[in-house]
Design a protein around this motif. Structure first.
Motif, short mmCIF file in Angstrom:
data_model
loop_
_atom_site.label_atom_id
_atom_site.label_comp_id
_atom_site.label_asym_id
_atom_site.label_seq_id
_atom_site.Cartn_x
_atom_site.Cartn_y
_atom_site.Cartn_z
N LYS A 276 42.87 26.83 44.35
CA LYS A 276 41.36 27.06 44.26
C LYS A 276 41.11 28.48 44.44
CE LYS A 276 36.84 25.43 45.95
NZ LYS A 276 36.17 24.53 46.77
N SER A 277 41.73 29.07 45.76
CA SER A 277 41.39 30.42 45.95
C SER A 277 41.88 31.39 45.02
CB SER A 277 42.17 30.71 47.37
OG SER A 277 41.78 29.77 48.43
N VAL A 278 43.01 30.94 44.24
CA VAL A 278 43.34 32.04 43.25
C VAL A 278 42.05 32.06 42.12
CG1 VAL A 278 45.07 32.37 41.42
CG2 VAL A 278 45.70 31.76 43.95
N ARG A 279 41.91 31.02 41.98
CA ARG A 279 40.86 30.92 40.71
C ARG A 279 39.45 31.51 41.22
NH1 ARG A 279 41.34 24.34 39.27
NH2 ARG A 279 43.38 24.52 37.90
N GLU A 280 39.12 31.57 42.52
CA GLU A 280 38.05 32.06 42.84
C GLU A 280 38.12 33.62 42.67
OE1 GLU A 280 37.20 30.39 46.75
OE2 GLU A 280 36.32 28.71 45.63
N ALA A 281 39.38 34.23 43.40
CA ALA A 281 39.74 35.75 43.14
C ALA A 281 39.71 36.06 41.77
CB ALA A 281 41.27 35.79 43.85
N GLU A 282 40.16 35.24 40.88
CA GLU A 282 40.41 35.69 39.42
C GLU A 282 38.81 35.78 38.78
OE1 GLU A 282 42.72 32.80 37.85
OE2 GLU A 282 44.58 33.72 38.09
#
Length: 309
Positions: A276-282
């Motif tokens: 989820k954190s990666v998706r938000e960063a992307e």
């Protein structure tokens, strides 16, 4: 010896092999599985796979939908039989080319032509290994082409599947352009020019340096066929590998299947949080890049306005 009874063939596969029991009675004698499949293929070729339904096929033949179910009991079976008919048997001349490389090249091109003539095949899901007569014949043809090479049986299958997969991908791209040309009224060449212009408009060297360099080199307007080039290079690599085996080199180590995370790993609480954190960063990065592109366009517009004064 084993006490396990052999699994009964699914109805569609049994029909394809001609070992399914024929209905004892039907609405009229002129009805048959072959006529049903012929009508369905004609519909798909003319209007796409979305136009094929038991009701539409029945209407084309002048029968009621229920009458078809005496012969083909499920739409999935009909789709399987349609694909089987559309691909047909490999042309006999494929076995007459000199050398395995020429044979596989010719088979690659023959398979691409099937997809161009029946693009709806590409919409059908791949549910496993080919089990029907015609699909088995195509695989047998490719394996036979490699029969005199020092490749192992597993390696021959791998090469055959790679050529078939490349043909399917090539067919997918060409069929997509053909459909776009049909719906837009543009020629494939006009579509290519339009797409190249769109690429040129949105791809910047700052964000996509390698892709921008390719655009500047004119790759999207070139007449060279990248798919045939790539399959030739693949076959060239196989040829080098075979030459090494002939000189006594060892066979390559067996490759393992690619696998995604197991359900337990993917469902782990910390893993889900990290994903989820990666998706938000992307998402934030995409927004920042969008803002940057707009700022550059605004700056360029202001500079152009000043220059025009």
């Amino acid at each position: 010896m084993t006490d396990v009874e052999p699994e009964e063939l699914p109805r569609g596969i049994a029909l394809a092999w001609g070992v399914a029991a024929n209905p004892q009675r039907g609405p009229k004698r002129e009805m048959s599985v072959e006529r049903i499949v012929d009508a369905a293929v004609e519909l798909a070729d003319a209007e796409g796979i979305g136009a094929v339904s038991m009701a539409a096929v029945a209407a084309k033949l002048g029968f009621t939908p229920m009458s078809l179910y005496r012969y083909v009991s499920a739409k999935d079976d009909l789709l399987l039989l349609m694909e089987e008919q559309a691909i047909g048997l490999p042309p006999q001349e494929l076995r007459e080319y000199d050398g395995w490389r020429a044979r596989l090249r010719a088979q690659f091109e023959a398979e691409v032509l099937i997809y161009l003539r029946h693009p709806w095949i590409l919409s059908l899901p791949i549910t496993g290994s080919p089990i029907t007569p015609n699909s088995s014949a195509w695989l047998d043809c490719a394996l036979d082409a490699l029969g005199e090479t020092p490749l192992t049986a597993t390696e021959r299958l791998a090469v055959s599947l790679a050529v078939t997969g490349q043909a399917r991908w090539y067919g997918t791209v060409l069929a997509g352009y053909t459909e776009q040309a049909r719906t837009s009224g543009l020629s494939p060449q006009e579509i290519t020019v339009r797409e190249a212009a769109l690429f040129d408009r949105v791809i910047t060297a700052a964000e996509f340096p390698a892709l921008r360099a390719a655009i500047e080199a004119g790759v999207f307007l070139a007449e060279d066929d990248p798919f045939r080039f790539s399959v030739e290079r693949y076959l060239e690599g196989v040829e080098v590998y075979i030459a090494g085996l002939d000189r006594g080199h060892a066979h390559a180590d067996a490759a393992t299947w690619l696998q995604d995370d197991s359900a337990a790993v993917a469902g782990d609480k910390r893993v889900r949080a990290a994903v989820k954190s990666v998706r938000e960063a992307e998402k934030a990065l995409r927004a920042a890049r969008k803002e940057e592109r707009q700022a550059r366009r605004d700056a360029a517009a202001r500079e152009e306005a000043r220059a025009g004064r």
